[in-house]
Design a protein around this motif. Structure first.
Motif, PDB file in Angstrom:
ATOM      1  N   ARG A  80       1.822   6.499  -6.886  1.00  0.00           N
ATOM      2  CA  ARG A  80       0.643   7.263  -7.274  1.00  0.00           C
ATOM      3  C   ARG A  80       0.915   8.752  -7.123  1.00  0.00           C
ATOM      4  O   ARG A  80       0.536   9.568  -7.972  1.00  0.00           O
ATOM      5  CB  ARG A  80      -0.560   6.839  -6.433  1.00  0.00           C
ATOM      6  CG  ARG A  80      -1.877   7.446  -6.955  1.00  0.00           C
ATOM      7  CD  ARG A  80      -3.054   7.116  -6.046  1.00  0.00           C
ATOM      8  NE  ARG A  80      -3.165   5.703  -5.777  1.00  0.00           N
ATOM      9  CZ  ARG A  80      -2.955   5.147  -4.588  1.00  0.00           C
ATOM     10  NH1 ARG A  80      -2.626   5.925  -3.544  1.00  0.00           N
ATOM     11  NH2 ARG A  80      -3.065   3.846  -4.404  1.00  0.00           N
ATOM     12  N   MET A  81       1.582   9.135  -6.021  1.00  0.00           N
ATOM     13  CA  MET A  81       1.911  10.553  -5.811  1.00  0.00           C
ATOM     14  C   MET A  81       2.920  11.028  -6.847  1.00  0.00           C
ATOM     15  O   MET A  81       2.876  12.176  -7.289  1.00  0.00           O
ATOM     16  CB  MET A  81       2.452  10.761  -4.395  1.00  0.00           C
ATOM     17  CG  MET A  81       1.411  10.543  -3.304  1.00  0.00           C
ATOM     18  SD  MET A  81       1.973  11.109  -1.683  1.00  0.00           S
ATOM     19  CE  MET A  81       1.965  12.875  -1.915  1.00  0.00           C
ATOM     20  N   ASN A  82       3.828  10.160  -7.240  1.00  0.00           N
ATOM     21  CA  ASN A  82       4.782  10.529  -8.297  1.00  0.00           C
ATOM     22  C   ASN A  82       4.059  10.892  -9.584  1.00  0.00           C
ATOM     23  O   ASN A  82       4.442  11.827 -10.306  1.00  0.00           O
ATOM     24  CB  ASN A  82       5.738   9.366  -8.579  1.00  0.00           C
ATOM     25  CG  ASN A  82       6.917   9.350  -7.618  1.00  0.00           C
ATOM     26  OD1 ASN A  82       6.967  10.140  -6.677  1.00  0.00           O
ATOM     27  ND2 ASN A  82       7.851   8.447  -7.849  1.00  0.00           N
ATOM     28  N   LEU A  83       3.008  10.152  -9.896  1.00  0.00           N
ATOM     29  CA  LEU A  83       2.299  10.357 -11.151  1.00  0.00           C
ATOM     30  C   LEU A  83       1.345  11.543 -11.106  1.00  0.00           C
ATOM     31  O   LEU A  83       1.172  12.251 -12.098  1.00  0.00           O
ATOM     32  CB  LEU A  83       1.518   9.091 -11.522  1.00  0.00           C
ATOM     33  CG  LEU A  83       2.367   7.855 -11.871  1.00  0.00           C
ATOM     34  CD1 LEU A  83       1.469   6.632 -12.021  1.00  0.00           C
ATOM     35  CD2 LEU A  83       3.155   8.100 -13.152  1.00  0.00           C
ATOM     36  N   LYS A  84       0.707  11.771  -9.960  1.00  0.00           N
ATOM     37  CA  LYS A  84      -0.390  12.730  -9.893  1.00  0.00           C
ATOM     38  C   LYS A  84       0.028  14.111  -9.393  1.00  0.00           C
ATOM     39  O   LYS A  84      -0.743  15.056  -9.509  1.00  0.00           O
ATOM     40  CB  LYS A  84      -1.507  12.194  -8.981  1.00  0.00           C
ATOM     41  CG  LYS A  84      -2.242  11.000  -9.580  1.00  0.00           C
ATOM     42  CD  LYS A  84      -3.416  10.604  -8.706  1.00  0.00           C
ATOM     43  CE  LYS A  84      -4.225   9.482  -9.338  1.00  0.00           C
ATOM     44  NZ  LYS A  84      -5.390   9.096  -8.514  1.00  0.00           N
ATOM     45  N   ASN A 119       0.832  -1.214   0.000  1.00  0.00           N
ATOM     46  CA  ASN A 119       0.000   0.000   0.000  1.00  0.00           C
ATOM     47  C   ASN A 119       0.866   1.263   0.000  1.00  0.00           C
ATOM     48  O   ASN A 119       0.577   2.238  -0.699  1.00  0.00           O
ATOM     49  CB  ASN A 119      -0.924   0.003   1.216  1.00  0.00           C
ATOM     50  CG  ASN A 119      -2.067  -0.976   1.062  1.00  0.00           C
ATOM     51  OD1 ASN A 119      -2.481  -1.297  -0.054  1.00  0.00           O
ATOM     52  ND2 ASN A 119      -2.589  -1.477   2.175  1.00  0.00           N
ATOM     53  N   SER A 137       2.361   1.669  -3.374  1.00  0.00           N
ATOM     54  CA  SER A 137       1.345   2.180  -4.296  1.00  0.00           C
ATOM     55  C   SER A 137       1.143   3.679  -4.082  1.00  0.00           C
ATOM     56  O   SER A 137       1.037   4.449  -5.045  1.00  0.00           O
ATOM     57  CB  SER A 137       0.032   1.431  -4.073  1.00  0.00           C
ATOM     58  OG  SER A 137      -1.003   2.003  -4.843  1.00  0.00           O
ATOM     59  N   THR A 138       1.096   4.106  -2.807  1.00  0.00           N
ATOM     60  CA  THR A 138       0.941   5.532  -2.498  1.00  0.00           C
ATOM     61  C   THR A 138       2.102   6.344  -3.056  1.00  0.00           C
ATOM     62  O   THR A 138       1.917   7.414  -3.648  1.00  0.00           O
ATOM     63  CB  THR A 138       0.852   5.735  -0.974  1.00  0.00           C
ATOM     64  OG1 THR A 138      -0.287   5.042  -0.473  1.00  0.00           O
ATOM     65  CG2 THR A 138       0.738   7.223  -0.641  1.00  0.00           C
ATOM     66  N   HIS A 155       4.601  12.042   0.946  1.00  0.00           N
ATOM     67  CA  HIS A 155       5.409  11.309  -0.029  1.00  0.00           C
ATOM     68  C   HIS A 155       6.618  10.670   0.654  1.00  0.00           C
ATOM     69  O   HIS A 155       6.961   9.499   0.407  1.00  0.00           O
ATOM     70  CB  HIS A 155       5.845  12.284  -1.122  1.00  0.00           C
ATOM     71  CG  HIS A 155       6.474  11.631  -2.304  1.00  0.00           C
ATOM     72  ND1 HIS A 155       7.688  12.023  -2.798  1.00  0.00           N
ATOM     73  CD2 HIS A 155       6.082  10.595  -3.087  1.00  0.00           C
ATOM     74  CE1 HIS A 155       8.016  11.267  -3.850  1.00  0.00           C
ATOM     75  NE2 HIS A 155       7.045  10.400  -4.037  1.00  0.00           N
TER      76      HIS A 155
END
Length: 560
Positions: A409-413, A402, A405-406, A427
């Motif tokens: 996901r933060m890298n992308l968004k 998890n 994944s976090t 992050h």
């Protein structure tokens, strides 16, 4: 008294000459410190003509001349200093000597002395009271009175026979002193007032250019686009006061505002004068008198003159700026000069915007490169760690997945520019959970953050690379357990964020070229995106402590 009135009439003629000169393109009576050689040459010729003309228009009196010759050299000295005064005085004096008469030598000497006197007065007054005092009409009046009194003394000392010289001085002394002094004062008043007017116009033009620069800076930061062009045209119209303004690219009209906007429309093809300006990279000016302007869109167009300035950025013509005046109004030369300067100003701002855009793209590319280098390596290590933990603690492995994944996901968004300190810490925490699982008891990280700093904005991807440097290139190389710390606090009115480790190997890593790609990118982004003295510093106590400090001044921190 008859002689006095006659001399006043002669002086009046030269006052008319002064007025005509001041309204001619040749007039450039700049302040002495700003005068070029050309300016001094023009002033020398002008004042020499005044001096020589004064001799030719002199009135015969007792075998000599009552004249206004001294006005030229005295004013030349007051305006241009001792060298100019002496040069004009010598020129007028030599002419008077060769003109002849029993006072030829005396008047030749006195004319040279009068020019030198004006220059000496200029030096004294300028040094003691400032550059404006020599240009005072009162200064001209008093200096001329002294100069003419000296001329009378020199005539008495040099001219022979003495009785004739004395008779001449008795006849001409008062009329020449009175007429020349009054003429010099009025002459200087005309020169100074006209120069001040030019200065005022220049100051107004400078202020207008600065206003245009300030107002166009924001729009031009977006680039030279059809969306920006109407706003630029409106600003230029308001600041220049011309009849109409058009902005074009190299193919079509992008914007048109002002008189004639009913038939001059965006999207129309370029007029011939625009093609010439772009092709020859030169200003095209049709004043409607010497060179007619014909509107290519309507026979009823009220516009009668146009100035077309090519807009060049980095050696490439990207469009034109067109300034129009109606047929009923003369195109002012000041608007022409302003328009040409305006094109240079806008080109400079566009070049700067292009540079800033390229610089930001470069930093963004470096940021993406860092992501590409860090993420695969970090992903490989993380999956290896999770795989090992999964055999003994499935729930812990699920938690780590998890967190992983976090992290990604933060890298992308996340925004490519700014994140809050709170988002950066989220992050970092996702990253730390995985690193702690990997290093276990060998890694301890403390986070100590002043809550009032959580909304301070930082360039995205700031804290995690710094912490990764501390762990990957410092703590990971230690045989014994290591620790890191993130500390955010206020210091001397500025927000400060420290990322520390207890390895103290920064200098060693730097010598080996392994101080980390992320650190360089973070430093660049802080310098480019945060202004007002924001920056990054590194301090290192070898084998004891390395601290990377980010400092953001209070006004920048609170503004963000």
């Amino acid at each position: 008294m008859k002689l006095l009135f006659s001399l006043i009439q002669v002086a009046s003629f030269f006052l008319f000459v002064a007025y005509a000169y001041c309204n001619s393109p040749m007039f450039r009576m700049r302040r002495l410190e700003a005068a070029s050689r050309r300016d001094l040459a023009v002033m020398y010729l002008f004042f020499s003509v005044i001096s020589i003309g004064g001799t030719y228009l002199g009135l015969p009196v007792h075998g000599a001349l009552a004249n206004t010759r001294a006005i030229g050299p005295v004013l030349a000295g007051l305006v241009g200093g001792p060298y100019l005064g002496l040069a004009v005085g010598l020129t007028g004096g030599l002419h008077r000597y060769f003109y002849g008469g029993f006072t030829a030598l005396a008047c030749g000497v006195s004319t040279t002395v009068e020019g030198a006197l004006g220059g000496v007065v200029h030096l004294y007054l300028a040094r003691r009271y400032g550059a404006e005092r020599p240009l005072s009409p009162l200064t001209a009046l008093v200096t001329m009175m002294v100069a003419e009194a000296l001329q009378m003394i020199i005539i008495l000392l040099v001219a022979r026979p003495f009785p004739d010289a004395l008779q001449l001085v008795e006849a001409i002394a008062f009329p020449m002193i009175a007429a020349n002094s009054l003429g010099a004062a009025i002459f200087m008043s005309i020169l100074r007032d006209r120069r001040d007017l030019y200065d005022q116009v220049g100051a107004a033009s400078t202020a207008r250019a600065l206003r245009i620069a300030g107002r166009t800076l924001g729009p031009l930061a977006k680039g030279f686009t059809p969306d920006v062009a109407p706003e630029l045209a409106k600003i230029i119209l308001e600041e220049t006061g011309v009849g109409a303004v058009a902005i074009t690219d190299t193919q079509t009209v992008l914007a048109f505002v002002g008189i004639g906007s009913d038939h001059h429309k965006p999207g129309m093809t370029l007029a011939p004068e625009c093609h010439r300006a772009i092709l020859h990279r030169d200003v095209q000016f049709m004043d409607g008198a010497h060179e007619p302007y014909h509107c290519g869109y309507s026979d009823q167009c009220p516009l009668g003159s146009v100035l077309v300035i090519p807009l060049q950025v980095d050696g490439e013509v990207i469009g034109t700026i067109k300034l129009f005046e109606p047929a009923s109004k003369r195109f002012l030369s000041i608007n022409r000069t302003l328009g040409e300067g305006l094109a240079q100003l806008l080109a400079t701002q566009l070049l700067r915007a292009r540079y800033e855009e390229q610089k930001n793209l470069l930093v963004l590319a470096e940021l993406k490169l860092a992501h590409a280098q860090i993420n695969p390596h970090f992903l490989f290590n993380s999956l290896t760690t999770i795989q090992a933990i999964m055999r003994r603690d499935a729930n812990r492995a699920r938690e780590l997945l998890n967190h992983l994944s976090t992290f990604f996901r933060m890298n992308l968004k996340r925004s490519p520019e700014f994140s809050t300190l709170e988002e950066e810490l989220t992050h970092v925490n996702a990253y730390l959970e995985i690193e702690k699982a990997r290093f276990q008891e060998r890694l301890t990280v403390a986070i100590d953050v002043d809550p009032t700093l959580l909304q301070v904005k930082l360039p995205t991807f700031t804290l995690q690379p710094l912490l990764e440097n501390a762990i990957k290139h410092g703590i990971a190389d230690k045989l014994e357990p290591g620790s890191a710390r993130i500390h955010a606090f206020w210091e001397d009115g500025a927000a400060r964020i420290d990322v520390e480790d207890d390895a103290g190997t920064y200098f060693e890593r730097k010598e080996r070229g392994k101080d980390g790609l992320g650190l360089g990118i973070v430093e660049k982004r802080i310098r480019n995106l945060l202004k007002g003295g924001s920056g990054l510093t590194v301090t290192c106590d070898p084998h004891v402590r390395t601290c990377v400090s980010i400092r953001i001044p209070a006004e920048e921190a609170r503004a963000s």
